[in-house]
Enzyme design. Structure first.
Site, PDB file in Angstrom:
ATOM      1  N   ARG A  18       0.830  -1.416  -0.134  1.00 25.22           N
ATOM      2  CA  ARG A  18       0.041  -0.024   0.011  1.00 25.22           C
ATOM      3  C   ARG A  18       0.911   1.220  -0.084  1.00 25.22           C
ATOM      4  O   ARG A  18       0.690   2.340  -0.627  1.00 25.22           O
ATOM      5  CB  ARG A  18      -0.794   0.009   1.401  1.00 25.22           C
ATOM      6  CG  ARG A  18      -2.115  -0.857   1.301  1.00 25.22           C
ATOM      7  CD  ARG A  18      -3.133  -1.001   2.134  1.00 25.22           C
ATOM      8  NE  ARG A  18      -2.239  -1.533   3.316  1.00 25.22           N
ATOM      9  CZ  ARG A  18      -2.609  -1.254   4.604  1.00 25.22           C
ATOM     10  NH1 ARG A  18      -3.984  -0.627   4.861  1.00 25.22           N
ATOM     11  NH2 ARG A  18      -2.069  -1.651   5.443  1.00 25.22           N
ATOM     12  N   ASN A  36      -6.326  -3.259   1.723  1.00 26.30           N
ATOM     13  CA  ASN A  36      -6.052  -4.606   1.985  1.00 26.30           C
ATOM     14  C   ASN A  36      -7.474  -5.386   1.923  1.00 26.30           C
ATOM     15  O   ASN A  36      -8.587  -5.035   2.586  1.00 26.30           O
ATOM     16  CB  ASN A  36      -5.592  -5.210   3.484  1.00 26.30           C
ATOM     17  CG  ASN A  36      -3.995  -4.747   3.289  1.00 26.30           C
ATOM     18  OD1 ASN A  36      -3.371  -4.826   2.208  1.00 26.30           O
ATOM     19  ND2 ASN A  36      -3.445  -4.821   4.409  1.00 26.30           N
TER      20      ASN A  36
END
Length: 96
Positions: A18, A36
């Site tokens: 990320r 996620n």
């Protein structure tokens, strides 16, 4: 202006993906988000000029995205989706 929905499969959680993707977004001046998912994949949407989104995807698809040796992307599911209003989405962010 194009927008892509992407699901990354592999060793993609807990390895900085990320953070890495957020850096790519800033580098290529694209908007969207990343998060996620409960099944161990990472989902993202990316929007921008065609060539900038393609550069983003090329870097994401590299052997070691962002030079991170812990990230291993086995497969990317990429779908074209409708763009959102640029005024509604100013940047790129990680969702939790």
């Amino acid at each position: 202006m194009i927008r892509k929905h992407i699901i990354a499969h592999g060793r993609v959680q807990g390895v900085g993906l990320r953070f890495t993707v957020t850096g790519f977004a800033k580098k290529y001046n694209v908007t969207g988000w990343v998060r996620n998912l409960y099944d161990g994949t990472v989902e993202m949407e990316v929007q921008g000029l065609d060539h900038r989104v393609e550069l983003f995807l090329q870097e994401l698809s590299s052997d070691r995205p962002g030079g991170n040796r812990f990230i291993r992307i086995d497969k990317l599911d990429i779908t074209n989706i409708p763009s959102v209003n640029v005024a509604d989405e100013k940047g790129f962010r990680a969702r939790y």
